[in-house]
Design a protein around this motif. Structure first.
Motif, mmCIF file in Angstrom:
data_model
loop_
_atom_site.group_PDB
_atom_site.id
_atom_site.type_symbol
_atom_site.label_atom_id
_atom_site.label_comp_id
_atom_site.label_asym_id
_atom_site.label_seq_id
_atom_site.Cartn_x
_atom_site.Cartn_y
_atom_site.Cartn_z
ATOM 1 N N TRP A 89 0.829 -1.204 0.000
ATOM 2 C CA TRP A 89 0.000 0.000 0.000
ATOM 3 C C TRP A 89 0.868 1.261 0.000
ATOM 4 O O TRP A 89 0.577 2.235 -0.706
ATOM 5 C CB TRP A 89 -0.929 -0.037 1.202
ATOM 6 N N ARG A 90 1.957 1.229 0.775
ATOM 7 C CA ARG A 90 2.886 2.368 0.774
ATOM 8 C C ARG A 90 3.562 2.511 -0.590
ATOM 9 O O ARG A 90 3.731 3.628 -1.099
ATOM 10 C CB ARG A 90 3.942 2.203 1.869
ATOM 11 N N LEU A 91 3.951 1.383 -1.187
ATOM 12 C CA LEU A 91 4.602 1.427 -2.498
ATOM 13 C C LEU A 91 3.663 2.020 -3.545
ATOM 14 O O LEU A 91 4.086 2.845 -4.370
ATOM 15 C CB LEU A 91 5.026 0.008 -2.906
ATOM 16 N N GLU A 92 2.407 1.620 -3.514
ATOM 17 C CA GLU A 92 1.460 2.154 -4.490
ATOM 18 C C GLU A 92 1.257 3.659 -4.299
ATOM 19 O O GLU A 92 1.077 4.394 -5.277
ATOM 20 C CB GLU A 92 0.132 1.414 -4.387
ATOM 21 N N HIS A 93 1.275 4.111 -3.047
ATOM 22 C CA HIS A 93 1.176 5.558 -2.812
ATOM 23 C C HIS A 93 2.393 6.274 -3.379
ATOM 24 O O HIS A 93 2.273 7.365 -3.964
ATOM 25 C CB HIS A 93 1.043 5.839 -1.313
ATOM 26 N N GLN A 94 3.565 5.690 -3.217
ATOM 27 C CA GLN A 94 4.780 6.306 -3.763
ATOM 28 C C GLN A 94 4.735 6.359 -5.289
ATOM 29 O O GLN A 94 5.253 7.294 -5.899
ATOM 30 C CB GLN A 94 6.008 5.529 -3.286
#
Length: 289
Positions: free
Chosen positions: A76-81
């Protein structure tokens, strides 16, 4: 060794090479790669046993809840980045249209099996020469996915902590995902990566697009995996990166089939001769006058 002796018409004996002995090794290596006519009873048994084994192994993989939730947070953090964390917005938008989300719940629960089985039956009937190779792609894809479930447990978005995803099956009380409601104890909750809904739907889509002759069927073949992607995201059962994992598994499956058969499944001949046409019978002996 491997030669036989025959007597010619003038009474002399000559040594003749035994082609069976010389070609045994080549024939043994070549035989599995040659397209052959599938047997109905064997295919029914193979599909039933394989699906049962897949379900058994998938659900037997340790759930590893803590690691699965940690991996979900990381994705989820990677997709936000990457600026591609759109799953929550799609989930809420679709959930606001009751008839649409209920339809998607049933789509998610049923079509991945019904359509895949339907394409297999169509291949068996209309493209027997390509059936075994295309089936090998599907089975290899599913097998490598099981490895992914074991090595990378992943919670679906609807089970994440501290997020606002909606479990659409629970909210709308529809019969649906094996990972929701009363059926959740029968299925591994944390086998989201890779998505076999995507792996199987892309396999179906490519097969229909490559082999179907009716234009609208080919169009449906391309629409089906796209619709499946929307469904798995809208119902909060997968991240879009799970779909990428499913496509990578499918690519591996095609690679295995390409190595085994020497070409992609769709390039093989549509029909194969029967056993009696493939294997020559005994050479008749000349009549004695």
């Amino acid at each position: 060794m491997g030669d036989t002796t025959v007597t010619t018409l003038d009474g002399r004996e000559e040594a003749v090479r035994n082609p069976v002995a010389d070609e045994t090794g080549r024939t043994f290596l070549r035989r599995p790669r040659a397209p052959r006519r599938p047997r109905l009873w064997f295919e029914i048994l193979l599909i039933a046993v394989s699906y049962w084994t897949y379900s058994l192994v998938r659900n037997a993989v340790p759930e590893q809840r803590t690691e699965a939730l940690r991996n979900a947070d990381w994705i989820w953090r990677l997709e936000h980045q990457l600026g591609t964390a759109f799953e929550e917005s799609v989930n809420h938008a679709v959930n606001s249209v009751t008839w649409l989300v209920v339809g998607m719940n049933y789509y998610y629960a049923t079509l991945h099996f019904v359509v895949t089985l339907g394409v297999l039956v169509w291949l068996y009937r209309s493209h027997p020469g390509r059936y075994a190779a295309t089936r090998l792609v599907l089975f290899t894809t599913t097998g490598i996915a099981l490895v992914g479930y074991y090595l990378y447990p992943l919670a679906p978005p609807r089970l994440m902590n501290g997020q606002d995803f909606i479990d659409t099956v629970l909210v709308h009380e529809t019969w649906g995902s094996m990972a929701s409601g009363d059926l959740k104890n029968m299925s591994n909750q944390y086998a989201a990566m890779p998505s076999m809904h995507i792996g199987w739907s892309v396999w179906c889509g490519l097969t229909l697009f490559a082999l179907a002759t009716v234009p609208w069927v080919r169009v449906l073949g391309m629409v089906y995996p796209v619709a499946t992607l929307v469904v798995i995201v809208a119902t909060a059962n997968h991240f879009w990166l799970d779909a990428v994992g499913g496509v990578l598994c499918l690519a591996f499956g095609y690679g295995v089939a390409r190595l085994w058969y020497g070409s992609l499944p769709y390039a093989l001949p549509r029909l194969v001769p029967g056993r009696e046409e493939r294997e020559p019978g005994p050479i008749p002996l000349p009549k004695q006058g």
